[in-house]
Write an enzyme that holds these catalytic residues in place. Structure first.
Site, PDB file in Angstrom:
ATOM      1  N   GLY A 218      -9.000   5.961  -1.000  1.00 41.73           N
ATOM      2  CA  GLY A 218      -7.813   6.764  -1.266  1.00 41.73           C
ATOM      3  C   GLY A 218      -6.557   6.020  -0.846  1.00 41.73           C
ATOM      4  N   GLY A 220      -2.555   5.521   0.970  1.00 39.78           N
ATOM      5  CA  GLY A 220      -1.671   5.935   2.050  1.00 39.78           C
ATOM      6  C   GLY A 220      -2.170   5.644   3.449  1.00 39.78           C
ATOM      7  N   CYS A 247     -13.794   1.897   2.178  1.00 40.45           N
ATOM      8  CA  CYS A 247     -12.362   1.593   2.176  1.00 40.45           C
ATOM      9  C   CYS A 247     -11.572   2.573   3.053  1.00 40.45           C
ATOM     10  CB  CYS A 247     -11.848   1.554   0.743  1.00 40.45           C
ATOM     11  SG  CYS A 247     -10.254   0.722   0.583  1.00 40.45           S
ATOM     12  N   GLY A 289      -4.065  -1.203   2.617  1.00 45.30           N
ATOM     13  CA  GLY A 289      -2.910  -1.664   3.379  1.00 45.30           C
ATOM     14  C   GLY A 289      -2.984  -1.310   4.845  1.00 45.30           C
ATOM     15  N   HIS A 326     -15.121  -2.672  -1.514  1.00 46.65           N
ATOM     16  CA  HIS A 326     -15.650  -1.774  -2.546  1.00 46.65           C
ATOM     17  C   HIS A 326     -16.968  -2.316  -3.095  1.00 46.65           C
ATOM     18  CE1 HIS A 326     -12.337   1.148  -3.229  1.00 46.65           C
ATOM     19  NE2 HIS A 326     -11.629   0.193  -2.637  1.00 46.65           N
ATOM     20  N   GLU A 328     -19.035  -0.944  -5.023  1.00 51.87           N
ATOM     21  CA  GLU A 328     -19.284  -0.530  -6.405  1.00 51.87           C
ATOM     22  C   GLU A 328     -18.586  -1.438  -7.408  1.00 51.87           C
ATOM     23  OE1 GLU A 328     -15.244   1.094  -5.682  1.00 51.87           O
ATOM     24  OE2 GLU A 328     -17.052   0.781  -4.496  1.00 51.87           O
TER      25      GLU A 328
END
EC number: 6.3.5.5
Length: 353
Positions: A218, A220, A247, A289, A326, A328
């Site tokens: 996701g 932020g 992640c 980030g 990731h 996947e």
């Protein structure tokens, strides 16, 4: 290649103004300016919900030099706030989407700027850190640069709210906490499990009859106040149910264990990031980030780290496992697909007691 003869500008928070050619939607875009090193997968990147609140700079000079294919989209629509390119093939003949790149971005309401020295821009970000920026037709009047990471970006990233049951190929049921998951991730999970999809604002404690908990990727700041109910829910389930994450999910899980996260200087975004467990090196795809502060690790083991900067890449304990990359994704090899098989094995073991 034909260029759109319309001047557009990239205005950054350090006072830099870069002129280029405008394409896509003729609106003003604003966000955190970040870059990806991926040479392919431009449509996958643009539709990745983890990019909500960000303007994406493609480090690779040539973008959109192959046709748009609807089946590779990671969500229902483009999630980035804007696109910066050096040499975009904006009028490439339409693929299965039935649109060229320029028309696609126009229909999506996404502004873009071409003809930018993106490698120079990447060096600027690497040296000084991420910037905030506007893409606009007028270089004047852009002096306010609020922090996009202060917003509840997860609420903007998720395509479906509430709770939904999805039958997969596995008998075990996973409570899948959707913080802005990629379609490829959901598809891969359904190869192994059945899912109870739940958005972050759901009453997670009211959901029952599942074998393990999974926290998705996701956008932020993982320590955003809007996500504290999810963190607290995980705290209550440490040692009770197997917990997994990818992640952003790794960062949320680490917070539940009492660790802290920090904002990286420029983050990791691309399909060529090498991580190691000390014995083997994996080539992985990244888009984050923020990272876990290694000085605050507690009650779990750090199994893998990034080769270049030592960022924590995998954490685990007896009933928890999470990775920062990731598995996947397909950066070339499928080195880390073992994550899903190991997840299934641990879930089966826990269910058998």
């Amino acid at each position: 290649m034909e260029k759109v003869e319309m001047k557009r500008y990239l205005i950054t928070s350090d006072g830099t103004v870069i002129a280029g050619y405008g394409y896509g939607s003729p609106v003003t875009g604003y966000g955190e300016l970040v870059f990806t090193t991926s040479m392919t997968g431009y449509l996958e990147s643009m539709t990745d919900p983890s990019y909500v609140g960000q303007i994406l700079v493609f480090a690779s000079p040539t973008i959109a030099n192959y046709e748009l294919r609807k089946g590779v989209m990671e969500s229902d629509r483009v999630k980035v706030s804007g696109i910066v390119t050096r040499d975009a093939h904006i009028n490439m003949p339409a693929g299965t989407l039935g649109l060229d790149f320029d028309r696609f971005l126009r229909d999506e309401g996404i502004p873009a700027i071409d003809g930018v020295d993106t490698r120079l821009l990447v060096r600027k970000i690497r040296q000084g850190g991420v910037l905030r920026a506007y893409i606009a037709d007028d270089p004047q009047g852009h002096s306010d640069f609020p922090d996009p990471m202060s917003e509840n970006l997860v609420a903007r990233a998720v395509d479906a709210r509430g709770v939904k049951n999805i039958r997969g190929k596995g008998e075990r049921r996973i409570l899948f906490i959707d913080l802005g998951s990629k379609k490829t991730l959901r598809d891969m999970m359904l190869e192994h499990f059945s899912l109870i999809m739940a958005s972050a604002d759901s009453d997670l404690d009211a959901i029952d009859k599942y074998d393990a908990i999974f926290v998705s990727n996701g956008p932020g700041d993982p320590d955003h106040p809007s996500l504290r109910p999810v963190v607290n829910f995980l705290k209550r389930n440490i040692g009770v149910k197997p917990i997994f994450g990818i992640c952003f999910g790794l960062q949320i899980i680490a917070l539940a264990y009492g660790s802290k996260t920090y904002k990286m200087k420029f983050g990791h975004r691309g399909s060529n990031h090498a991580v190691t467990d000390g014995n083997r090196i994996y080539v992985t795809t990244h888009n984050h980030g923020y990272a876990v502060d290694p000085d605050t690790v507690r009650d779990f083991h750090v199994r893998e780290r990034d080769i270049n900067d030592g960022t924590i890449e995998m954490i685990e304990d007896g009933m928890m496992m999470a990775v920062q990359y990731h598995p996947e994704a397909s950066p070339g090899p499928h080195d880390t697909r073992w994550f899903f098989s190991e997840m299934r094995r641990r879930t089966e073991d826990a269910a058998k007691g």
